[in-house]
Motif scaffolding. Sequence first.
Motif, PDB file in Angstrom:
ATOM      1  N   GLN A  98       1.011   9.249 -13.150  1.00  0.00           N
ATOM      2  CA  GLN A  98       2.111  10.117 -12.721  1.00  0.00           C
ATOM      3  C   GLN A  98       1.648  11.129 -11.676  1.00  0.00           C
ATOM      4  O   GLN A  98       2.371  11.448 -10.749  1.00  0.00           O
ATOM      5  CB  GLN A  98       2.684  10.842 -13.936  1.00  0.00           C
ATOM      6  CG  GLN A  98       3.865  11.749 -13.588  1.00  0.00           C
ATOM      7  CD  GLN A  98       4.505  12.338 -14.831  1.00  0.00           C
ATOM      8  OE1 GLN A  98       4.105  11.998 -15.947  1.00  0.00           O
ATOM      9  NE2 GLN A  98       5.474  13.211 -14.636  1.00  0.00           N
ATOM     10  N   ASN A  99       0.467  11.602 -11.796  1.00  0.00           N
ATOM     11  CA  ASN A  99      -0.009  12.650 -10.889  1.00  0.00           C
ATOM     12  C   ASN A  99      -0.916  12.114  -9.793  1.00  0.00           C
ATOM     13  O   ASN A  99      -1.582  12.893  -9.110  1.00  0.00           O
ATOM     14  CB  ASN A  99      -0.763  13.725 -11.684  1.00  0.00           C
ATOM     15  CG  ASN A  99       0.137  14.411 -12.695  1.00  0.00           C
ATOM     16  OD1 ASN A  99       1.326  14.642 -12.418  1.00  0.00           O
ATOM     17  ND2 ASN A  99      -0.405  14.730 -13.862  1.00  0.00           N
ATOM     18  N   GLN A 100      -0.961  10.813  -9.659  1.00  0.00           N
ATOM     19  CA  GLN A 100      -1.840  10.220  -8.668  1.00  0.00           C
ATOM     20  C   GLN A 100      -1.019   9.382  -7.678  1.00  0.00           C
ATOM     21  O   GLN A 100       0.021   8.836  -8.019  1.00  0.00           O
ATOM     22  CB  GLN A 100      -2.902   9.331  -9.336  1.00  0.00           C
ATOM     23  CG  GLN A 100      -3.900  10.134 -10.167  1.00  0.00           C
ATOM     24  CD  GLN A 100      -4.939   9.230 -10.807  1.00  0.00           C
ATOM     25  OE1 GLN A 100      -4.710   8.045 -10.957  1.00  0.00           O
ATOM     26  NE2 GLN A 100      -6.069   9.816 -11.179  1.00  0.00           N
ATOM     27  N   LEU A 101      -1.563   9.285  -6.477  1.00  0.00           N
ATOM     28  CA  LEU A 101      -0.920   8.511  -5.412  1.00  0.00           C
ATOM     29  C   LEU A 101      -1.804   7.311  -5.095  1.00  0.00           C
ATOM     30  O   LEU A 101      -2.982   7.487  -4.718  1.00  0.00           O
ATOM     31  CB  LEU A 101      -0.735   9.378  -4.166  1.00  0.00           C
ATOM     32  CG  LEU A 101      -0.151   8.679  -2.940  1.00  0.00           C
ATOM     33  CD1 LEU A 101       1.273   8.220  -3.218  1.00  0.00           C
ATOM     34  CD2 LEU A 101      -0.195   9.617  -1.727  1.00  0.00           C
ATOM     35  N   HIS A 102      -1.244   6.130  -5.283  1.00  0.00           N
ATOM     36  CA  HIS A 102      -1.965   4.885  -4.989  1.00  0.00           C
ATOM     37  C   HIS A 102      -1.566   4.420  -3.595  1.00  0.00           C
ATOM     38  O   HIS A 102      -0.372   4.254  -3.303  1.00  0.00           O
ATOM     39  CB  HIS A 102      -1.615   3.795  -6.004  1.00  0.00           C
ATOM     40  CG  HIS A 102      -2.016   4.159  -7.405  1.00  0.00           C
ATOM     41  ND1 HIS A 102      -1.383   5.127  -8.157  1.00  0.00           N
ATOM     42  CD2 HIS A 102      -3.006   3.659  -8.192  1.00  0.00           C
ATOM     43  CE1 HIS A 102      -1.940   5.211  -9.349  1.00  0.00           C
ATOM     44  NE2 HIS A 102      -2.937   4.331  -9.398  1.00  0.00           N
ATOM     45  N   ILE A 103      -2.551   4.248  -2.754  1.00  0.00           N
ATOM     46  CA  ILE A 103      -2.312   3.814  -1.373  1.00  0.00           C
ATOM     47  C   ILE A 103      -2.869   2.407  -1.210  1.00  0.00           C
ATOM     48  O   ILE A 103      -4.056   2.160  -1.455  1.00  0.00           O
ATOM     49  CB  ILE A 103      -2.960   4.776  -0.367  1.00  0.00           C
ATOM     50  CG1 ILE A 103      -2.401   6.196  -0.559  1.00  0.00           C
ATOM     51  CG2 ILE A 103      -2.742   4.291   1.062  1.00  0.00           C
ATOM     52  CD1 ILE A 103      -3.044   7.224   0.323  1.00  0.00           C
ATOM     53  N   TYR A 104      -1.962   1.494  -0.809  1.00  0.00           N
ATOM     54  CA  TYR A 104      -2.320   0.083  -0.627  1.00  0.00           C
ATOM     55  C   TYR A 104      -2.135  -0.310   0.823  1.00  0.00           C
ATOM     56  O   TYR A 104      -1.336   0.287   1.560  1.00  0.00           O
ATOM     57  CB  TYR A 104      -1.431  -0.818  -1.484  1.00  0.00           C
ATOM     58  CG  TYR A 104      -1.676  -0.714  -2.982  1.00  0.00           C
ATOM     59  CD1 TYR A 104      -2.578  -1.549  -3.618  1.00  0.00           C
ATOM     60  CD2 TYR A 104      -0.988   0.235  -3.743  1.00  0.00           C
ATOM     61  CE1 TYR A 104      -2.791  -1.456  -4.985  1.00  0.00           C
ATOM     62  CE2 TYR A 104      -1.195   0.334  -5.105  1.00  0.00           C
ATOM     63  CZ  TYR A 104      -2.098  -0.516  -5.719  1.00  0.00           C
ATOM     64  OH  TYR A 104      -2.305  -0.430  -7.064  1.00  0.00           O
ATOM     65  N   LYS A 105      -2.861  -1.340   1.192  1.00  0.00           N
ATOM     66  CA  LYS A 105      -2.667  -1.962   2.492  1.00  0.00           C
ATOM     67  C   LYS A 105      -1.893  -3.273   2.266  1.00  0.00           C
ATOM     68  O   LYS A 105      -2.350  -4.149   1.544  1.00  0.00           O
ATOM     69  CB  LYS A 105      -4.004  -2.242   3.166  1.00  0.00           C
ATOM     70  CG  LYS A 105      -3.850  -2.888   4.538  1.00  0.00           C
ATOM     71  CD  LYS A 105      -5.214  -3.179   5.158  1.00  0.00           C
ATOM     72  CE  LYS A 105      -5.037  -3.828   6.529  1.00  0.00           C
ATOM     73  NZ  LYS A 105      -6.348  -4.154   7.142  1.00  0.00           N
ATOM     74  N   TYR A 106      -0.737  -3.346   2.919  1.00  0.00           N
ATOM     75  CA  TYR A 106       0.130  -4.513   2.718  1.00  0.00           C
ATOM     76  C   TYR A 106       0.177  -5.359   3.980  1.00  0.00           C
ATOM     77  O   TYR A 106       0.259  -4.834   5.096  1.00  0.00           O
ATOM     78  CB  TYR A 106       1.549  -4.074   2.355  1.00  0.00           C
ATOM     79  CG  TYR A 106       2.548  -5.218   2.293  1.00  0.00           C
ATOM     80  CD1 TYR A 106       2.549  -6.108   1.228  1.00  0.00           C
ATOM     81  CD2 TYR A 106       3.463  -5.411   3.329  1.00  0.00           C
ATOM     82  CE1 TYR A 106       3.449  -7.158   1.188  1.00  0.00           C
ATOM     83  CE2 TYR A 106       4.383  -6.455   3.291  1.00  0.00           C
ATOM     84  CZ  TYR A 106       4.367  -7.340   2.215  1.00  0.00           C
ATOM     85  OH  TYR A 106       5.253  -8.380   2.175  1.00  0.00           O
ATOM     86  N   ASP A 107       0.126  -6.660   3.794  1.00  0.00           N
ATOM     87  CA  ASP A 107       0.214  -7.605   4.908  1.00  0.00           C
ATOM     88  C   ASP A 107       1.039  -8.810   4.440  1.00  0.00           C
ATOM     89  O   ASP A 107       0.707  -9.433   3.420  1.00  0.00           O
ATOM     90  CB  ASP A 107      -1.191  -8.059   5.327  1.00  0.00           C
ATOM     91  CG  ASP A 107      -1.184  -8.683   6.715  1.00  0.00           C
ATOM     92  OD1 ASP A 107      -0.086  -8.961   7.228  1.00  0.00           O
ATOM     93  OD2 ASP A 107      -2.278  -8.873   7.279  1.00  0.00           O
ATOM     94  N   GLY A 108       2.124  -9.086   5.157  1.00  0.00           N
ATOM     95  CA  GLY A 108       2.972 -10.242   4.846  1.00  0.00           C
ATOM     96  C   GLY A 108       3.167 -11.109   6.072  1.00  0.00           C
ATOM     97  O   GLY A 108       3.522 -10.607   7.149  1.00  0.00           O
ATOM     98  N   VAL A 109       2.903 -12.380   5.925  1.00  0.00           N
ATOM     99  CA  VAL A 109       2.962 -13.308   7.044  1.00  0.00           C
ATOM    100  C   VAL A 109       3.808 -14.511   6.651  1.00  0.00           C
ATOM    101  O   VAL A 109       3.706 -15.023   5.520  1.00  0.00           O
ATOM    102  CB  VAL A 109       1.551 -13.771   7.478  1.00  0.00           C
ATOM    103  CG1 VAL A 109       1.632 -14.802   8.599  1.00  0.00           C
ATOM    104  CG2 VAL A 109       0.726 -12.586   7.912  1.00  0.00           C
ATOM    105  N   ILE A 110       4.639 -14.984   7.586  1.00  0.00           N
ATOM    106  CA  ILE A 110       5.434 -16.206   7.403  1.00  0.00           C
ATOM    107  C   ILE A 110       5.188 -17.099   8.609  1.00  0.00           C
ATOM    108  O   ILE A 110       5.394 -16.678   9.754  1.00  0.00           O
ATOM    109  CB  ILE A 110       6.936 -15.911   7.262  1.00  0.00           C
ATOM    110  CG1 ILE A 110       7.202 -15.063   6.021  1.00  0.00           C
ATOM    111  CG2 ILE A 110       7.733 -17.198   7.196  1.00  0.00           C
ATOM    112  CD1 ILE A 110       8.651 -14.661   5.862  1.00  0.00           C
ATOM    113  N   LEU A 111       4.733 -18.331   8.367  1.00  0.00           N
ATOM    114  CA  LEU A 111       4.490 -19.309   9.416  1.00  0.00           C
ATOM    115  C   LEU A 111       5.317 -20.559   9.129  1.00  0.00           C
ATOM    116  O   LEU A 111       5.375 -21.027   7.989  1.00  0.00           O
ATOM    117  CB  LEU A 111       3.012 -19.679   9.500  1.00  0.00           C
ATOM    118  CG  LEU A 111       2.052 -18.604  10.005  1.00  0.00           C
ATOM    119  CD1 LEU A 111       0.634 -19.104   9.950  1.00  0.00           C
ATOM    120  CD2 LEU A 111       2.424 -18.195  11.416  1.00  0.00           C
TER     121      LEU A 111
END
Length: 1760
Positions: free
Chosen positions: A67-80
């Motif tokens: 609740q008191n923490q911030l999770h930072i992710y790197k997102y990558d989505g590709v469609i071929l």
Amino acid sequence: MDFDTNKKWIGQQSEDFKWSPDTQRRLYIWSPMQTEFRFNMKALIFLLALACAGSDHVKRYNPIFSQNQLHIYKYDGVILTGLPEKGLNRAGIRITSRVRVRGLGSNQYLLQLENPQLQELNGIWPKDPFSSLRKLTERWTPLLTKPVKFEYTDGRVGNIFTSENVPEDVLNIHRGILNILQITIKKSQNFYDLQEAGIEGICHARYIVQEDKRKERLIITKAKDLTNCQERVLKQTGIVYTQLCPSCQQRGRNIRASAASTIVLKPTALGAIIQEARVREVHQFTPFHELDGTIRLEARQSLILEKITTAQMEQIPDMQNRRSLQYRSERNVLQQPFRLLKDQNVITQIKDTLNHMAQHNAQDVHADAPARLMQLVQLLRVAPHRAFSEIWSWAKTQPEPRRWLLEAIPAIGTIESLKFIKSRIQESETLRSEILQALILALHQVKTDRDVLTTAREIMELDQVKRCQLTRKLTILAYGSMIFRNYAEKPVCPEEILKPIHSLLSDAGNRPNDEDIVLGLKAIGNAGQPASIKNIVKLLPGFGTAAANLPLKVRVDAIMALRNIARKDPRTVQRIAVQTFLNRKNHPEERMVACAVLFATKPPLTLVSMVANSLLTETSLQVASFTHSHIRALSRSSLPSINSLAAACNLALNILSPKLEQLGHRFSKVYRVDTFMYRMMAGASAKLLLFKNSGSIIPTALLAKVRGHALGGSSDLIEVGLRAEGLQEILMKERAPDLRKTESKSIRRILSKFINWKELPEETPLASAYLKIFGQELAFAQLRKEDLDAIRQRMSSPIDSYMKKLNEGVTFHPSKALVAAEMRQVVPTVVGLPMELSIISSAVAVSNIRVDLRSDSPIGKLPRLLTSRIQLNARLNPSVSIHTRVFMGINMPQIQSGVELRANVRSIIPVGITAKINLKEGNFRIDTSPADKENRILSMISQVYAVSRNVENLSAEKITPILPSTPESRISRQRFRSSSRSSRAASARIATHLSPETLSDQVPCSEDEQRPRVPNRSSYRSCAEATKFGVKACVDVRMENALSFKHSPLYRLMGEHTLNVSIAPVTSDPEIEKIVLEIQAGSRASSKLMRLADKELGPDRIRSSAERLRLMRQSSLPRMRNRTLSSSSSSSSMQQSGRLTSRSSSRTSSSSEYSQRRRDSKIVLPSGRTVSRRRGSMRRRSSSSSSSSSLRSIRRSQQQITRRTSGTLRSGRILSSRRESISHQLLELAFRPLQDSRYTVRKQSARILSASTHRSGSSRITRIGRRSGSRASRASHGSSILRSSEQRYLISRVGPPSLVVLLRSRRTDGTQRGYQVTGYVKMETRLPRVHLRLVELDEKSNWRICADAAMPSSHKVLTQVRWGENCEKYKVSVRVSNGQLATHPAVKVKMQWSRIPESLKYNAKMVGDYIPGLGYALGLSQTYRRNPSRQITALVALTSPRTIDTIIKLPKMTAYYQGLQLPASLPMQAISVRVQQKGFSTIADIPDMVLATNQRQCTVEKDIIQSFDETKLKHTLANRCYYVLTQDCSPSTRFILMMRRAEIDQSKKEIKLVLASNNTIIEAIPTQSGTKLLVNGVERDPSQQIPEVSGINVQQKDAGIILEVRSIGIERLFFDGNRVEIELDQMISKTCGICGQNNAEKKMMKPNQEEARDVEDLFESWTYPGQTCADDCKVRREFVPLGKVIEFEGLESRCYSVEPVQRCLEGCAPIETRSQIVNFHCVSSNFTVNDYTVFSRKSPDVRHSVDSHSDCMCSRCAEA
């Protein structure tokens, strides 16, 4: 723990405690119970601790965000999207961003994207990098970065909340990210299956959970099968009429999708942290088998944890609940764009598009017209409803834009289109044709819902629609189709939706109105809802009371209406259909239609067996033939969709009798053919149903249907139904004049004496037809007799006004635009973007027509056209353009990325002709101008592209062919090069374009893998020039495909394919002015001859007698030579050499070289010696001993080889049945021409009639010995084309020409080039001859084609074709003769040739190589026998009405087939006599022979009666009553023929013929001296005619008479006292009486149209009763009481017969009786009965035996 341990533990509790003996004893007594209690407490504590530990363990692995923490992710989505092979262009989309997730408490979390970026790819991946979509990113960034709140509990995502202004398309991207977090963890399992909710719906998922204790990680692997979903998010349109085929997809699916993900969790005390997640989803599609390659859309996601920081408190804006994780869209599937368009100024864009189509499609169709049509449709779909009125106000005064607007309105497919058309209908009092056309198309193309159905009902109620019967009919049918489309996948249809068509049916039934009943039934059939069954059943025979009063056609339509309902409720339809089929009281056609409906529902084996078992006792041959042929046709099906039904039908055939296969063409049949190719995953089936009633050679009804199978489903493409009742009566009107209007009191008096008399229903001449597309009836029409009269009246009315318009010239400018197909399927991807798979096809056709007609005299009526000289000038320019688009990829209003196939077909055929017609003089001429420029009449091109577009930058769209452009290089020019060097640097360069998180496994790792493959290219061009006419036609084909990547149908389709067909002028000097085709027939033909010299070089070419004699001798020399050389066998190769040398002098230089090589060839004998075959020397030294010994050695060696070969073949075969030996006997039978037979026609006829009862393999087949002399004669006959006498027939003079055909070109210098065909016909009784000659108009050319045909006898036809210089270079002849093979009629066809072109010989040899395999596939037996080398013989023998034996002799082999089944039986006995008498002259008698098939005969001799249906009845006439032998049972009876026992001799008969014409009664009575003829009671001389009735022919034959009244159908009536023989013509199914109904049903029908129990019952029912006891007939039929009181249902009752019983007249006593079982109806004993006839309509209660009086005597007369 045990007791001792407990004891120790207790003892340790207190060391200062002193143990007393008593205490210790008490302790030991209670210790076991206390120990058990302590043990249970210990275990409970242990389990609680374990549970707490397990709970903590599970909690540690539940995904959670603090609740008191911030999770930072790197997102990558590709469609071929593209083909999976490397080196091919693809289209792709990429979304990158940082994802911030923090907890809000109460299992709620906040997700927010940071710095999102959108990129696209259009090129070769991974070689080409992604490019940024800057403008689209700027537009979407404010929406993508808005926070999204979601519920998250134990790894499951709940409701999602976000701002109201975030569109669903953007929110779906957030759903794609949240879908990664959807995890289901089970506490006690690490391998489990479940149905899990996700963005794609609720689908089957499989989990594998692995724990890495060393790294303290939990790895979860999840896989989803997206084709196995409980609730799939799917939008589709255009496939509602398609039935899915699960069995078709068992060996391969056309569409398949799956998703796999790997998630890494880091356990903590509070829960598991998602460290990394990777998702890979694959959608693949192919129209063919998936093992041969697929087009693939691949979506990948990666979510990698970068860091966890302390969250800062931020204010959360107000959010709305946007429901669950499942994909959602605000758009209708029809609003998916064809191509991206900006929404600004939609009305302006619509007007511009309409103007463009109006300007560029005025003369011919523009190439981009279909694409513009689709653009117009797309703009109209997004336009608001108010825009329609504005556009119409602008376009309605402009004809061209107005027309294209109305063409595009139906394709919109929304409710706005219907509202627009409704407004246009209400604007005027009448319904214009253009609005009607738009209305019907719109109703069939609109996407339905309840609002649309309401609007359609409102349109149906408009007065303008009701007033026009055609519009009303088409609208109601379309409304039924709309119901079907809307409720095809829904279980129940509301009653209010079906009320309009149900009310129409019920109201029409109450009036009654047959036309509205049929209309209601067809609309209900289109709707196909089970709720309509109760309305249909009321009209079905055997279910509802209303069916008895309805015509047969209406009842048949009621049964047919059940077919679409079977898709939803097959069991109910099967129950109704099988009951209708098994009820033999129903009409045969009703039962046959019920059978067809039953098999359309794919019944199980039990029902199929029930139907087959019923045929064993079937009395209707029509039903038996139809059902048997239907079962047999289905048993041969190869379609996977009906595999189980085919197996059931194959099993049912074992139940049926083989005799059913012998039913001929007079009976109803079902013909079916189908095929299915698993590699193509496609197939087709065609079915033809013929319904007959044996009363006509024309089927009463016909149903033809074609069904297509592709893409895992099947659909009825087209179905046509035709019905013709009474059509034969119209065609035979001149043959049999209609006398039905004549009323006869005598006939009515006779018919009134029969109890419950029922006449056959009147067949009103009626023709009807209907058309179905995709199983929906679009239209139907009926043509009654009144309509035919109206058409005749219109044709006879003056046509001055029409002719005046034609004289002035008529101009048409028809055009049509149509969206022929629009099939779409939209599913979400894991990234959140929608994937669309669509097939869209549109067509535009335009034509300009200008026609004017001129005549030399005024034409007032249509028949005057046949005698006038007419000139017709026509100029037309028809053109059509078709555009088809197949797309797979991402399709949104903002972005498009995928693979697109574009196929365009365009055809323009300009035609300008002037036709001159003079039918009176037999002249027909067409003038046309030569081609002045190159015209591409057909252009086809297809190309597959990788497409990338975005709405923010439409000018930067990327359309790249899927096959990369590489320099053309041939593999033959490549050099071998060692590849030892590595390609790490190149790989590193390529890897820089990729992120390490996505698609890293696709990075090529060597230089060889980066080397692109060259597409497969090929081209073909061919032109055919006609220099004489100044024109040439060229075909240009170019192909570039991906077969080098994979050899499969899909990869053959990938690439570019071009086909061009063009017509171009050929430069000629002088130029061509006009091309003329002229045909002149009749006596004026010689006046049109242009090459007059051809008259002198005609068939009677001028030669001296000596020259003719020399030619004839030359033609006979080879025959004599071959007769000398073929003393031992006709198959020796030396014989063939002799035949080849017979005409060596006339060969060209090339063929001379060929013959020289043949002469120099050698033969190697088995002994090793070599014999040279020099023909010239052999011919010169034929008499020498050396050559004779060589010939003998050659023959001996070849005979040895033949014996060895035949012995080897015999040893390799196993003759295991007698049938194969009989088959070999077939080859030993001799064909005997009829002219060589010395038997008379009467003896031959007797032999044929006797032999027809035996089969071809019987002992009566004679075998002939091998006569070497005759064989040598026949073999030598192959060396010459025809005998000299036959040549004389062909080349003799045949007189002036009867036909001249000229095809010529007229040039500027007056010369003409072209061809002239001259036809000579001389039809004499002795020698009919025909000669055709084709020559060039150029006087210098001697090239000709000559065709001759002659008939030297009635049993032989000779034909000969010669061509080349003066028709002497090449020759082929055919001789056809008829005769006998054993005792069976046969036809022999022999083709011979002396010399043919080398190209034809080469092609014939290629075809000959396939003949053995083709014969094996067709089931022909083959034997390798040497036959004459230049001869092909075919022999066909008719062994039975339905089977033939065939022998085909080729030069190197002989093929034969015994018992080949014919599709229809031939009238063998009726035709064979005529064939023997007239031979091939019988062809002119074919119409009479066809009509003769409707002639049936009934004979009476002694006590045996053979009915029209060949049923033999044995009965002795026990009294002097008249019996109705046969009569006309139509509503207006024209004749009755009665018979009774003769007075002078009980073994003889008397007859009475009652005619309706003038109430004429003709009696024939046997006497001692012959036969006495009475007409109306007055004796007449049989040799004189009867003036009372016209058309009666009477003649005396021996002791009997012959009577002919052909005007009423009596072809012949013979009577001599011992034998009665009546032959009727055109009376099938129109008679009744003891002779039967003449319909081949073999039923014994009584006057009340019920079937008799036995022969006695039949004769008694047709007895004409007497009036008083003084009459000759003293019996009559009456209803009788049982004569005693019985107990029935607990009551004392009296019973009365429900059917009449034959009893004596009042005052007569029986002298002969018989016992008969009769049905009785019982009533209470105190019930008074005055009239027994009232019980004829009662139901039977009991059966009892009573006496029937066969003969009586007058008791009162005896007392007197």
